[in-house]
Design a protein around this motif. Sequence first.
Motif, PDB file in Angstrom:
ATOM      1  N   ALA A 152       0.815  -1.221   0.000  1.00 11.97           N
ATOM      2  CA  ALA A 152       0.000   0.000   0.000  1.00 11.97           C
ATOM      3  C   ALA A 152       0.850   1.274   0.000  1.00 11.97           C
ATOM      4  O   ALA A 152       0.315   2.377   0.111  1.00 11.97           O
ATOM      5  CB  ALA A 152      -0.908  -0.006   1.225  1.00 11.97           C
ATOM      6  N   LEU A 153       2.149   1.106  -0.132  1.00 11.58           N
ATOM      7  CA  LEU A 153       3.053   2.259   0.020  1.00 11.58           C
ATOM      8  C   LEU A 153       2.766   3.361  -0.996  1.00 11.58           C
ATOM      9  O   LEU A 153       2.609   4.533  -0.628  1.00 11.58           O
ATOM     10  CB  LEU A 153       4.500   1.763  -0.136  1.00 11.58           C
ATOM     11  CG  LEU A 153       5.608   2.659   0.376  1.00 11.58           C
ATOM     12  CD1 LEU A 153       5.398   3.074   1.812  1.00 11.58           C
ATOM     13  CD2 LEU A 153       6.941   1.956   0.221  1.00 11.58           C
ATOM     14  N   ASP A 154       2.666   2.980  -2.267  1.00  7.69           N
ATOM     15  CA  ASP A 154       2.473   3.988  -3.319  1.00  7.69           C
ATOM     16  C   ASP A 154       1.162   4.747  -3.112  1.00  7.69           C
ATOM     17  O   ASP A 154       1.129   5.971  -3.212  1.00  7.69           O
ATOM     18  CB  ASP A 154       2.473   3.336  -4.706  1.00  7.69           C
ATOM     19  CG  ASP A 154       3.891   2.980  -5.147  1.00  7.69           C
ATOM     20  OD1 ASP A 154       4.831   3.531  -4.542  1.00  7.69           O
ATOM     21  OD2 ASP A 154       4.038   2.149  -6.056  1.00  7.69           O
ATOM     22  N   ALA A 155       0.089   3.994  -2.823  1.00  6.60           N
ATOM     23  CA  ALA A 155      -1.228   4.636  -2.687  1.00  6.60           C
ATOM     24  C   ALA A 155      -1.251   5.608  -1.515  1.00  6.60           C
ATOM     25  O   ALA A 155      -1.703   6.752  -1.647  1.00  6.60           O
ATOM     26  CB  ALA A 155      -2.301   3.562  -2.509  1.00  6.60           C
ATOM     27  N   VAL A 156      -0.732   5.181  -0.370  1.00  9.22           N
ATOM     28  CA  VAL A 156      -0.785   6.035   0.821  1.00  9.22           C
ATOM     29  C   VAL A 156       0.118   7.261   0.644  1.00  9.22           C
ATOM     30  O   VAL A 156      -0.292   8.401   0.906  1.00  9.22           O
ATOM     31  CB  VAL A 156      -0.375   5.231   2.087  1.00  9.22           C
ATOM     32  CG1 VAL A 156      -0.215   6.157   3.286  1.00  9.22           C
ATOM     33  CG2 VAL A 156      -1.411   4.156   2.388  1.00  9.22           C
TER      34      VAL A 156
END
Lengths: 156, 181
Positions: free
Chosen positions: A130-134
């Motif tokens: 979820a790194l990119d989205a957050v």
Amino acid sequence: MKQIGDSTMPPELPPAEALNALVSIAIMRAEMLEDAHEPAQVGAWREVLQLETRLAEITSAASPPGGVARAGAVDAALKSRQFERASRLRQEYFEDAQLPKARREEISSMIKNYALARERQFPALAAKGALDAVLSQVSNWRAQMSEGRGIFPVAA
Amino acid sequence: MAILCNGPNFHPMNLDIEQLETQHPLLVATPIRYVEMARIALLRAKHASPTKAAVRCDDLSSAVTLTWDTSAMKTLPQAVDQIRVTEDAAEAIALAFVHTHAAWRIDRRCRRGEYADWLLRSPNGKRYAALEISGIADESASLMQTRLEEKSRQVGRSLAAPEKLAIVVGFAGVSIFVRTL
């Protein structure tokens, strides 16, 4: 300190030289803020990014100033916490066959190192994928705040 | 940038620090007052204009005469970062040297990751050189040489330009060490 736009700015510089002067000032200021660990460094690197991308548009990828501008743009995108922008710039610059191999390696290495540092900083988000989205949401929020829509209303 | 240390171009000359912003118009716009920093560093080391500076350019030795406006600064300002003064003054003298010697001008500042301070452009605009500069307030010949080796290694890694140049300026005796790569 002298200021951008003050009367000591040489008025007769042609566009490329004026951009070179502006990016030089912007880099000096961003590095000073970085040394002082000032949060304002993010905005200063954003200004460097704008100037480097404009220089990249008017220089050949094969020329020394063109290589400096393209690597500088990707570096400034990362330092202003715009990972997606940095990745898009890499893609755009790599489409130019004239970009030297050494510059390609440098730009790829910058992005890879930044991504690794980010994963180390946020291991739980990275593990969930979820790194990119957050971080994209956080980056958008930061950009909105810096455009003047602050948390508190501004007195007229 | 082989022209810098070769043959007829390498001869004693006068470096007028006051001409720096005419030689490199881009410096007018930067937030650092390079000429003032050079005056401070030279006054701090108790030099008066004119002062002879020893030059070692690759394997050649020579000398230059440094001149500046001593009336513009008669006492040392108290609130200055001494390390910053040394580095900025070294940049002033090194940039005056490359222009006076070979008429190269600043193209732009390089970010730290470029392993160079400045990208220089030749008088005809066709050649570029990466320049890395360092200053030493209280130098010895061995310290100058060691720093020059460090700076040469650093600029040697730079992708900014095919020609590369490291310059170290010492202020105690005033010396300028140059290495072209």
